[in-house]
Design a protein around this motif. Structure first.
Motif, PDB file in Angstrom:
ATOM      1  N   GLY A 144      -1.907  11.776   0.973  1.00 56.68           N
ATOM      2  CA  GLY A 144      -1.078  10.570   0.881  1.00 56.68           C
ATOM      3  C   GLY A 144      -1.432   9.581   1.982  1.00 56.68           C
ATOM      4  O   GLY A 144      -1.576   8.375   1.747  1.00 56.68           O
ATOM      5  N   MET A 145      -1.579  10.114   3.197  1.00 58.38           N
ATOM      6  CA  MET A 145      -1.920   9.258   4.339  1.00 58.38           C
ATOM      7  C   MET A 145      -3.272   8.574   4.109  1.00 58.38           C
ATOM      8  O   MET A 145      -3.442   7.387   4.391  1.00 58.38           O
ATOM      9  N   ALA A 146      -4.215   9.336   3.576  1.00 59.06           N
ATOM     10  CA  ALA A 146      -5.561   8.795   3.331  1.00 59.06           C
ATOM     11  C   ALA A 146      -5.498   7.657   2.306  1.00 59.06           C
ATOM     12  O   ALA A 146      -6.239   6.666   2.415  1.00 59.06           O
ATOM     13  N   ALA A 147      -4.612   7.783   1.327  1.00 57.11           N
ATOM     14  CA  ALA A 147      -4.478   6.719   0.316  1.00 57.11           C
ATOM     15  C   ALA A 147      -3.992   5.435   0.983  1.00 57.11           C
ATOM     16  O   ALA A 147      -4.563   4.351   0.784  1.00 57.11           O
ATOM     17  N   TYR A 148      -2.941   5.546   1.813  1.00 55.41           N
ATOM     18  CA  TYR A 148      -2.431   4.358   2.523  1.00 55.41           C
ATOM     19  C   TYR A 148      -3.502   3.788   3.434  1.00 55.41           C
ATOM     20  O   TYR A 148      -3.689   2.573   3.526  1.00 55.41           O
ATOM     21  N   ASN A 149      -4.200   4.694   4.108  1.00 51.63           N
ATOM     22  CA  ASN A 149      -5.253   4.281   5.035  1.00 51.63           C
ATOM     23  C   ASN A 149      -6.353   3.513   4.286  1.00 51.63           C
ATOM     24  O   ASN A 149      -6.793   2.448   4.711  1.00 51.63           O
ATOM     25  N   HIS A 150      -6.753   4.053   3.146  1.00 53.75           N
ATOM     26  CA  HIS A 150      -7.802   3.405   2.348  1.00 53.75           C
ATOM     27  C   HIS A 150      -7.394   1.983   1.943  1.00 53.75           C
ATOM     28  O   HIS A 150      -8.192   1.044   2.067  1.00 53.75           O
ATOM     29  N   HIS A 151      -6.159   1.835   1.463  1.00 49.81           N
ATOM     30  CA  HIS A 151      -5.714   0.501   1.037  1.00 49.81           C
ATOM     31  C   HIS A 151      -5.761  -0.492   2.201  1.00 49.81           C
ATOM     32  O   HIS A 151      -6.099  -1.662   2.019  1.00 49.81           O
ATOM     33  N   GLU A 207       0.133  -9.530   6.033  1.00 55.41           N
ATOM     34  CA  GLU A 207      -0.699 -10.579   6.655  1.00 55.41           C
ATOM     35  C   GLU A 207      -1.647 -11.205   5.633  1.00 55.41           C
ATOM     36  O   GLU A 207      -1.950 -12.382   5.701  1.00 55.41           O
ATOM     37  N   LYS A 208      -2.091 -10.420   4.670  1.00 55.82           N
ATOM     38  CA  LYS A 208      -3.038 -10.946   3.668  1.00 55.82           C
ATOM     39  C   LYS A 208      -2.332 -11.704   2.546  1.00 55.82           C
ATOM     40  O   LYS A 208      -2.835 -12.701   2.060  1.00 55.82           O
ATOM     41  N   PHE A 209      -1.203 -11.170   2.115  1.00 62.14           N
ATOM     42  CA  PHE A 209      -0.602 -11.721   0.891  1.00 62.14           C
ATOM     43  C   PHE A 209       0.782 -12.331   1.105  1.00 62.14           C
ATOM     44  O   PHE A 209       1.420 -12.769   0.157  1.00 62.14           O
ATOM     45  N   GLY A 210       1.262 -12.330   2.345  1.00 62.47           N
ATOM     46  CA  GLY A 210       2.585 -12.880   2.655  1.00 62.47           C
ATOM     47  C   GLY A 210       3.659 -11.817   2.522  1.00 62.47           C
ATOM     48  O   GLY A 210       3.413 -10.740   1.980  1.00 62.47           O
ATOM     49  N   ASN A 211       4.842 -12.144   3.000  1.00 61.70           N
ATOM     50  CA  ASN A 211       5.951 -11.188   2.897  1.00 61.70           C
ATOM     51  C   ASN A 211       6.568 -11.253   1.511  1.00 61.70           C
ATOM     52  O   ASN A 211       6.915 -12.345   1.039  1.00 61.70           O
ATOM     53  N   PRO A 212       6.737 -10.101   0.851  1.00 60.90           N
ATOM     54  CA  PRO A 212       7.399 -10.099  -0.454  1.00 60.90           C
ATOM     55  C   PRO A 212       8.744 -10.828  -0.373  1.00 60.90           C
ATOM     56  O   PRO A 212       9.438 -10.744   0.646  1.00 60.90           O
ATOM     57  N   ASP A 233      -3.690  -0.967  -5.847  1.00 61.25           N
ATOM     58  CA  ASP A 233      -4.610  -1.673  -4.952  1.00 61.25           C
ATOM     59  C   ASP A 233      -4.462  -3.195  -5.017  1.00 61.25           C
ATOM     60  O   ASP A 233      -4.925  -3.844  -5.960  1.00 61.25           O
ATOM     61  N   LEU A 234      -3.844  -3.767  -4.000  1.00 56.67           N
ATOM     62  CA  LEU A 234      -3.584  -5.214  -3.991  1.00 56.67           C
ATOM     63  C   LEU A 234      -4.857  -6.024  -3.744  1.00 56.67           C
ATOM     64  O   LEU A 234      -4.931  -7.198  -4.115  1.00 56.67           O
ATOM     65  N   ASN A 235      -5.846  -5.395  -3.125  1.00 51.17           N
ATOM     66  CA  ASN A 235      -7.129  -6.071  -2.932  1.00 51.17           C
ATOM     67  C   ASN A 235      -7.782  -6.332  -4.300  1.00 51.17           C
ATOM     68  O   ASN A 235      -8.281  -7.428  -4.577  1.00 51.17           O
ATOM     69  N   ASP A 236      -7.732  -5.324  -5.159  1.00 47.66           N
ATOM     70  CA  ASP A 236      -8.248  -5.490  -6.530  1.00 47.66           C
ATOM     71  C   ASP A 236      -7.443  -6.554  -7.272  1.00 47.66           C
ATOM     72  O   ASP A 236      -8.003  -7.347  -8.041  1.00 47.66           O
ATOM     73  N   ASN A 291      -3.321  -4.278 -26.304  1.00 48.44           N
ATOM     74  CA  ASN A 291      -4.436  -4.910 -27.050  1.00 48.44           C
ATOM     75  C   ASN A 291      -5.623  -5.329 -26.186  1.00 48.44           C
ATOM     76  O   ASN A 291      -6.742  -5.416 -26.671  1.00 48.44           O
ATOM     77  N   GLY A 292      -5.416  -5.646 -24.932  1.00 49.69           N
ATOM     78  CA  GLY A 292      -6.518  -6.098 -24.070  1.00 49.69           C
ATOM     79  C   GLY A 292      -6.966  -5.014 -23.116  1.00 49.69           C
ATOM     80  O   GLY A 292      -6.427  -3.900 -23.118  1.00 49.69           O
ATOM     81  N   PRO A 293      -7.984  -5.326 -22.284  1.00 48.94           N
ATOM     82  CA  PRO A 293      -8.480  -4.333 -21.322  1.00 48.94           C
ATOM     83  C   PRO A 293      -7.463  -3.985 -20.237  1.00 48.94           C
ATOM     84  O   PRO A 293      -6.610  -4.794 -19.880  1.00 48.94           O
ATOM     85  N   ILE A 294      -7.625  -2.756 -19.734  1.00 45.59           N
ATOM     86  CA  ILE A 294      -6.713  -2.229 -18.709  1.00 45.59           C
ATOM     87  C   ILE A 294      -7.559  -1.804 -17.518  1.00 45.59           C
ATOM     88  O   ILE A 294      -8.553  -1.102 -17.680  1.00 45.59           O
ATOM     89  N   LEU A 295      -7.144  -2.199 -16.325  1.00 43.15           N
ATOM     90  CA  LEU A 295      -7.873  -1.823 -15.115  1.00 43.15           C
ATOM     91  C   LEU A 295      -7.000  -0.882 -14.282  1.00 43.15           C
ATOM     92  O   LEU A 295      -5.937  -1.272 -13.795  1.00 43.15           O
ATOM     93  N   MET A 296      -7.460   0.365 -14.124  1.00 45.64           N
ATOM     94  CA  MET A 296      -6.736   1.345 -13.293  1.00 45.64           C
ATOM     95  C   MET A 296      -7.363   1.322 -11.907  1.00 45.64           C
ATOM     96  O   MET A 296      -8.517   1.700 -11.734  1.00 45.64           O
ATOM     97  N   THR A 297      -6.577   0.901 -10.924  1.00 44.05           N
ATOM     98  CA  THR A 297      -7.131   0.787  -9.574  1.00 44.05           C
ATOM     99  C   THR A 297      -6.927   2.068  -8.752  1.00 44.05           C
ATOM    100  O   THR A 297      -7.620   2.271  -7.766  1.00 44.05           O
ATOM    101  N   THR A 298      -5.943   2.874  -9.134  1.00 46.61           N
ATOM    102  CA  THR A 298      -5.680   4.161  -8.450  1.00 46.61           C
ATOM    103  C   THR A 298      -4.992   5.073  -9.462  1.00 46.61           C
ATOM    104  O   THR A 298      -5.031   4.800 -10.655  1.00 46.61           O
ATOM    105  N   ASN A 299      -4.319   6.116  -8.979  1.00 46.98           N
ATOM    106  CA  ASN A 299      -3.409   6.874  -9.831  1.00 46.98           C
ATOM    107  C   ASN A 299      -2.263   5.944 -10.248  1.00 46.98           C
ATOM    108  O   ASN A 299      -2.039   4.932  -9.571  1.00 46.98           O
ATOM    109  N   CYS A 300      -1.549   6.239 -11.348  1.00 54.58           N
ATOM    110  CA  CYS A 300      -1.546   7.454 -12.132  1.00 54.58           C
ATOM    111  C   CYS A 300      -2.150   7.214 -13.525  1.00 54.58           C
ATOM    112  O   CYS A 300      -1.590   6.443 -14.300  1.00 54.58           O
ATOM    113  N   ILE A 301      -3.252   7.922 -13.807  1.00 56.75           N
ATOM    114  CA  ILE A 301      -3.847   7.834 -15.148  1.00 56.75           C
ATOM    115  C   ILE A 301      -3.305   8.988 -15.996  1.00 56.75           C
ATOM    116  O   ILE A 301      -3.214  10.118 -15.512  1.00 56.75           O
TER     117      ILE A 301
END
Ligand code: FS2
Ligand code: SF4
Length: 538
Positions: A144-151, A207-212, A233-236, A291-301
């Motif tokens: 779990g930590m590695a996932a947060y770290n990666h993002h 910092e990248k996308f502003g405060n929700p 993945d918000l970068n994607d 009907n259109g394409p789907i992009l899975m950036t992480t789990n859950c597939i």
């Protein structure tokens, strides 16, 4: 195969022939091997001390790949094993390392040998049940930590202490002479570092996308052809929105990508239509109708069912993978080219409308801070009696209707704080407001659980309390996969007590470990709505 890392594990004991998630034996074994060689690489990296950050990235990525429902592609996972072995062997040679463990020494470039080895390195190799339980608890926390770290890493943010902790802890799990007390301490340390990773990701995202901010999200479908983006993945997300600008193709979020709608930077894109569908496990039906394409950036597939024909519309990227789905790789600068997805979308029909629902979210810590004065006023006036953290994961089990019923039956002066896909069990119930403050405050993804911690600390501060346990705050956490494990460990590292955990306790916790958690933190499994409400409202 033997896997018991998630809440849906067979019989709440372990998946042995095929995963309830759909992971087959070969994929499960290849994931075990990826963990094994990543531990070996970690040992090598630790021995050298200072290495290029790309090695830490490789470690985090490998851990992320093995999270439940992230990657079902055996060949892709074995490619990652080979890449890891090559990186490790190069470091050993360059630094003339000796006296290494079996995991660090192991190498091969032969697929058949890798597949043979994969059968040997599963979790049942640790015979002592308590030792196995703690090693796996730590390992899942690290995933779990590695996932947060990666993002955070892909957004250009890094905390070396987190990187080093992951590598050092993975090496510690290889030791033959493990002491139970040392492992318990390591579990708490894992929680502490998990919090650091969550803080890092929060900093990166805001910092990248502003405060929700408070946002009404539309769940209905429009008339344009579109792309559905899921995962975390918000970068994607940003790259996709940027590349679809002016193409006539709309973008919709699915499941855990819903909170992207709350970020100021993403809201500026006119073709960002809203959200489509619900929790991860409802994707077979919803992806079919999109009907259109789907992009899975992480789990859950979720593996496709027999009557699903959207495989040619399914794309994966990052650490996600699915056999037969096209994978979009980043270039050496981290940029991804989504043009083939956009071209496909142009020739697809618009999504079928599923519903005309609208929900309100965006209550991450900055937004809650802005409302703090009002919230404190309502608490002091007795209009808000308690907060209940109902964060975490959703899942397929029928028993999860507990969370819908629990939310529905909570007294009207209780406010739910949530993050993660657990909210899909109650976010459309129209639970109302308390003088303008919604009774469901959604901070975002499971990745945003840090916001809930910040909110709790904010309230603690506002009331001048010594401990977070003195707050009118209860925890009823739903878990499914390993990101929820790190959130739980992070809460424990903060000294949070009396957490209710469900729908079942993890199968990987031995009786001794459960006793430790009960004695020290008073963790309890959920029972039934009436009984738990009685405890929580007492
Ligand atoms: Fe939900 Fe799945 Fe968020 Fe978990 S979309 S259960 O892996 O990461 O939460
Ligand atoms: Fe079973 Fe969960 Fe492991 Fe899948 S991830 S094999 S469902 S324990």
């Amino acid at each position: 195969m033997f896997c018991f890392q998630c809440q849906e594990t067979a019989g709440n004991k372990g998946c042995t022939r095929v995963g309830v998630c759909g992971k087959n034996e070969n994929t499960a074994n290849s994931q075990d091997l990826l963990i094994y060689v990543t531990k070996g690489l970690s040992e090598v990296v630790n021995k050298i001390g200072e290495v290029d950050s790309k090695y830490y990235d490789l470690i985090s990525n490998n851990m992320f790949v093995t999270i439940t429902n992230a990657n079902f592609d055996e060949e892709d996972i074995l490619d990652k094993v080979e890449k890891t072995l090559k990186a490790k062997d190069k470091l050993i040679e360059e630094n003339k390392l000796e006296n290494l463990s079996d995991a660090a020494k192991y190498t091969s470039d032969d697929r058949d040998e890798l597949k043979r080895k994969a059968i040997e390195v599963g979790v049942l190799n640790i015979i002592n049940e308590d030792e196995r339980s703690l090693v796996e608890l730590v390992t899942y926390g690290l995933k779990g930590m590695a996932a947060y770290n990666h993002h955070a890493n892909v957004l250009g943010y890094r905390n070396e202490e987190v990187d080093k902790f992951i590598a050092q802890t993975l090496e510690k799990t290889l030791k033959d002479d493990k002491d139970i007390n040392d492992l318990i301490n390591l579990t708490m340390e894992t929680g502490k570092h998990g919090l650091m990773a969550m803080e890092l990701l929060d900093k990166a995202n805001t910092e990248k996308f502003g405060n929700p901010e408070i946002t009404e999200v539309d769940f209905s479908a429009g008339d344009n052809p579109a792309i559905l983006i899921s995962g975390h993945d918000l970068n994607d997300m940003e790259m996709l929105l940027e590349q679809t600008k002016g193409t006539g193709v709309d973008v919709y979020t699915h499941s855990e990508m819903l909170p992207a709608n709350y970020y100021p930077k993403f809201k500026k894109y006119d073709h960002f239509h809203g959200n489509y569908g619900n929790s991860w496990w409802s994707q077979n039906e919803e992806f079919q109708k999109f009907n259109g394409p789907i992009l899975m950036t992480t789990n859950c597939i979720v593996p496709l069912k027999k009557d699903n024909d959207y495989l040619d519309r399914l794309f994966t990227t990052g650490n996600a993978g699915y056999p037969g789905a096209k994978h979009i790789e980043a270039d050496e600068n981290g940029k991804k080219d989504f043009s083939q997805i956009i071209e496909m979308a142009k020739s697809c029909k618009a999504p079928e409308n599923l519903e005309n629902t609208k929900i309100v979210g965006g209550f991450a810590h900055n937004q809650v801070e802005a409302l703090a004065e009002d919230v404190v006023k309502e608490i002091k006036a007795g209009n808000i009696k308690k907060f209940v953290v109902m964060a975490g994961c959703d899942g397929r089990h029928k028993g999860r209707s507990y969370y819908t019923e629990f939310a529905e039956k909570l007294p009207k002066d209780y406010v739910i704080l949530t993050a993660g896909c657990a909210k899909y069990r109650y976010n459309k119930l129209n639970l109302g407001h308390i003088n303008g403050i919604p009774r469901v405050l959604d901070a975002g993804q499971c990745n945003d659980s840090y916001s809930l911690v910040k909110t709790a600390l904010l309230l603690q501060d506002a009331f001048g309390l010594e401990s977070v346990n003195d707050l009118p705050l209860e925890f009823n956490i739903a878990w499914y996969e390993q990101k929820a494990v790190i959130v739980l460990l992070a809460l424990l590292s903060l000294g949070v007590k009396n957490i209710h955990l469900g729908p079942t306790l993890p199968a990987f916790l031995s009786k001794t470990v459960v006793n430790f958690l009960v004695e020290n933190f008073n963790i309890s499994p959920i029972t039934n709505v009436e009984k738990d409400l009685e405890i929580i409202t007492a």
